[in-house]
Design a protein around this motif. Structure first.
Motif, short mmCIF file in Angstrom:
data_model
loop_
_atom_site.label_atom_id
_atom_site.label_comp_id
_atom_site.label_asym_id
_atom_site.label_seq_id
_atom_site.Cartn_x
_atom_site.Cartn_y
_atom_site.Cartn_z
N PHE A 190 0.84 -1.20 0.00
CA PHE A 190 0.00 0.00 0.00
C PHE A 190 0.88 1.26 0.00
N SER A 191 1.97 1.23 0.77
CA SER A 191 2.87 2.39 0.82
C SER A 191 3.51 2.64 -0.53
N ASN A 192 3.80 1.57 -1.24
CA ASN A 192 4.32 1.69 -2.59
C ASN A 192 3.31 2.43 -3.48
N GLY A 193 2.06 2.08 -3.36
CA GLY A 193 1.00 2.77 -4.11
C GLY A 193 0.89 4.23 -3.69
N LEU A 194 0.97 4.49 -2.40
CA LEU A 194 0.88 5.87 -1.90
C LEU A 194 2.05 6.70 -2.41
N GLY A 214 -3.23 -7.22 -9.62
CA GLY A 214 -2.75 -8.09 -8.56
C GLY A 214 -2.61 -7.22 -7.31
N VAL A 215 -1.80 -7.68 -6.36
CA VAL A 215 -1.65 -6.95 -5.10
C VAL A 215 -1.20 -5.50 -5.35
N MET A 216 -0.17 -5.31 -6.19
CA MET A 216 0.34 -3.96 -6.41
C MET A 216 -0.68 -3.08 -7.10
N GLY A 217 -1.35 -3.63 -8.11
CA GLY A 217 -2.33 -2.85 -8.85
C GLY A 217 -3.49 -2.43 -7.94
N LEU A 218 -4.00 -3.37 -7.16
CA LEU A 218 -5.13 -3.06 -6.28
C LEU A 218 -4.70 -2.08 -5.18
N SER A 219 -3.47 -2.24 -4.68
CA SER A 219 -2.96 -1.28 -3.69
C SER A 219 -2.88 0.11 -4.31
N THR A 220 -2.51 0.17 -5.60
CA THR A 220 -2.41 1.46 -6.29
C THR A 220 -3.79 2.07 -6.50
N VAL A 221 -4.76 1.24 -6.90
CA VAL A 221 -6.13 1.75 -7.04
C VAL A 221 -6.59 2.34 -5.70
N ALA A 222 -6.35 1.62 -4.61
CA ALA A 222 -6.77 2.10 -3.28
C ALA A 222 -6.06 3.41 -2.92
N ALA A 223 -4.77 3.51 -3.25
CA ALA A 223 -4.01 4.72 -2.92
C ALA A 223 -4.51 5.91 -3.74
N THR A 337 6.66 11.74 -19.77
CA THR A 337 7.55 11.62 -18.62
C THR A 337 7.53 10.16 -18.18
N LEU A 338 8.72 9.54 -18.09
CA LEU A 338 8.81 8.15 -17.63
C LEU A 338 9.37 8.17 -16.21
N ARG A 339 8.74 7.39 -15.33
CA ARG A 339 9.15 7.41 -13.94
C ARG A 339 9.25 6.00 -13.39
N GLY A 340 10.39 5.67 -12.80
CA GLY A 340 10.51 4.40 -12.10
C GLY A 340 10.03 4.58 -10.67
N VAL A 341 9.43 3.52 -10.12
CA VAL A 341 8.92 3.62 -8.76
C VAL A 341 9.44 2.43 -7.95
N TYR A 342 10.02 2.72 -6.80
CA TYR A 342 10.54 1.64 -5.97
C TYR A 342 10.31 1.98 -4.50
N GLY A 343 9.49 1.19 -3.84
CA GLY A 343 9.35 1.32 -2.39
C GLY A 343 8.62 2.57 -1.95
N TYR A 344 9.18 3.22 -0.92
CA TYR A 344 8.47 4.29 -0.19
C TYR A 344 9.50 5.16 0.47
N GLN A 345 9.04 6.28 1.02
CA GLN A 345 9.99 7.23 1.59
C GLN A 345 9.26 8.19 2.51
N THR A 346 9.98 9.16 3.06
CA THR A 346 9.35 10.26 3.77
C THR A 346 8.91 11.27 2.72
N GLU A 347 7.61 11.56 2.70
CA GLU A 347 7.04 12.41 1.65
C GLU A 347 6.75 13.82 2.17
N GLU A 348 6.69 14.77 1.23
CA GLU A 348 6.08 16.07 1.51
C GLU A 348 4.66 15.93 1.00
N HIS A 349 3.69 15.87 1.91
CA HIS A 349 2.32 15.62 1.46
C HIS A 349 1.34 16.46 2.28
N ALA A 350 0.50 17.20 1.59
CA ALA A 350 -0.54 18.01 2.23
C ALA A 350 0.02 18.83 3.39
N GLY A 351 1.16 19.45 3.14
CA GLY A 351 1.72 20.38 4.13
C GLY A 351 2.45 19.73 5.29
#
Ligand code: ZN
Ligand code: ZN
Length: 406
Positions: A190-194, A214-223, A337-351
């Protein structure tokens, strides 16, 4: 203790990878590098580590790539052998080192498995760890642990498909009481999707497409649903059960492969795009999908994505397929724009600055997301052959996430 263990042996690896599609039972035979073994319980590598008894440990798609010996060989220098699998966990702390603060024995936690500078005892940390992007750490092979990007792919720190695992205190996230074991165990995907949903500057009204449910796709839809409620989500999925789950999770439309002319036409209709049909090539859409999240990453899904994105659209690659011939024409022609995505991090999100893991747990605690239903199958460690069997035939078993109850 019992642990699902991977032992590196090149002939066995190559043989298993060559045979598994025609003879899936090879994965449970003596040839396979993955076996359930009896090994000693792990020791704490330092006073700032804890021992964890897994309550629920997920079997990841990347674990399956290791088990069936199809993982990209590029990643080999970033692992060490033998190792215990499992990086998705909801567990209970059973032992805490003397320097552990903020966590106690008995706490229910989930673990960020990234073995970056801090758990490796590297000080000062690399530039990416210093900015909270530990998935981009430059020291995955350095420090006091053996090489490995994550827990569950290194001989230094055993994974959680076992009766006991360990984690550095910096990797722990407390699970709020309102959050189920299942949802906590889904924090990694889920964090990957977020992470992906936050890194894309989505505007209200955009059409977003998730390829593969699959798991990643559904996690992404939820995110995407949780963070960008004013956008439209289209899913691409062939399996009827997974398509239904995608709809339940808020996908407005599900388009079915094959990715032929009919598919292009369906996407053109859904997005109001113009479709051009070159003589000896696949169609090309102008004015198509705003952003694509490809959780499959095959030659076909990448080629199709580039052709159905709108001018200036974004392609996010998170699938670990084995793409071969890609036609890059749409990339320059439409300035994609092509973007690779791997894992998760500390985000700047909604202030605020927040780690994706904390955001995932908070969205669950507040009832804004619930990935509990995605854990469809649970197995005891001893039943690992049955678990793999379900993982290999997810559609037939109506399975999404398979987890162990060690
Ligand atoms: Zn995972
Ligand atoms: Zn680092």
């Amino acid at each position: 203790m019992k642990a699902l263990t991977f032992e590196y042996n090149l002939p066995k690896y190559l043989l298993t990878g060559a045979l598994d599609r025609r003879w899936p039972r090879v994965l449970f035979s003596n040839i396979a590098p993955v076996q359930m073994r009896e090994i000693p319980e792990p020791e704490l590598p330092g006073p700032d580590w804890v021992k964890i008894r897994p309550r629920l440990a997920g079997l990841c798609g990347s674990d399956m790539g290791i088990i069936n010996c199809h993982e990209s060989l590029t990643m080999q220098p970033f692992a060490s052998f033998p190792f215990v699998l499992g990086h998705e966990v909801c567990g209970e702390i059973t032992e805490a080192g003397a320097a552990v603060e903020g966590f106690d024995v008995g706490d229910r936690v989930t673990v960020n498995p990234m073995l970056s500078c801090l758990p490796r005892g590297i000080d000062p940390p690399c530039r990416h760890c210093a900015s909270g992007r530990t998935q981009l750490c430059e020291n995955f092979t350095e420090g006091r642990l053996s090489p490995g990007t994550i827990i569950g792919a290194t001989s230094g720190v055993p994974g959680f498909i076992s009766e006991a695992g360990i984690a550095h205190v910096s990797l722990l996230h407390k699970v709020p009481d309102e959050v189920t074991d299942e949802a906590a165990c889904m924090t990694d995907p889920f964090s990957n999707g977020l992470h992906m949903a936050i890194q894309n500057p989505v505007e209200p009204g955009e059409t977003l497409m998730v390829i593969g449910c699959g798991v990643m796709g559904l996690s992404t839809v939820a995110a995407l649903r949780a963070l960008h409620p004013e956008s439209r989500v289209i899913a691409v999925e062939i399996d009827t059960f997974h398509s239904q789950v995608a709809r339940d999770f808020g996908a407005e439309e599900v388009v079915t492969p094959p990715l032929d002319k009919k598919f292009y036409r369906a996407v053109a209709e859904l997005t109001g795009a113009k479709m051009y049909t070159p003589m000896l090539a696949k169609p090309l859409l102008i004015g198509g999908v705003d952003r694509i999240f490809d959780t499959v990453g095959s030659t076909e899904t990448i080629n199709t994505s580039l052709r159905i994105l709108r001018n200036g659209g974004w392609f996010n690659l998170l699938g670990i397929g084995e793409p071969k011939r890609i036609d890059w024409t749409p990339v320059w022609f439409k300035e994609l724009t092509l973007r690779g995505v791997y894992g998760y991090q500390t985000e700047e999100h909604a202030g605020e600055r927040i780690h994706d893991f904390d955001l995932a747990l908070r969205l669950h605690a507040e009832g804004r997301a619930d990935l509990t239903p995605l854990v469809t199958h649970k197995f005891r460690l001893d039943d690992w052959p049955e678990a793999l069997d379900v993982a290999l035939n997810k559609g037939a078993h109506h399975a999404v996430k398979i987890a162990f109850t060690p």
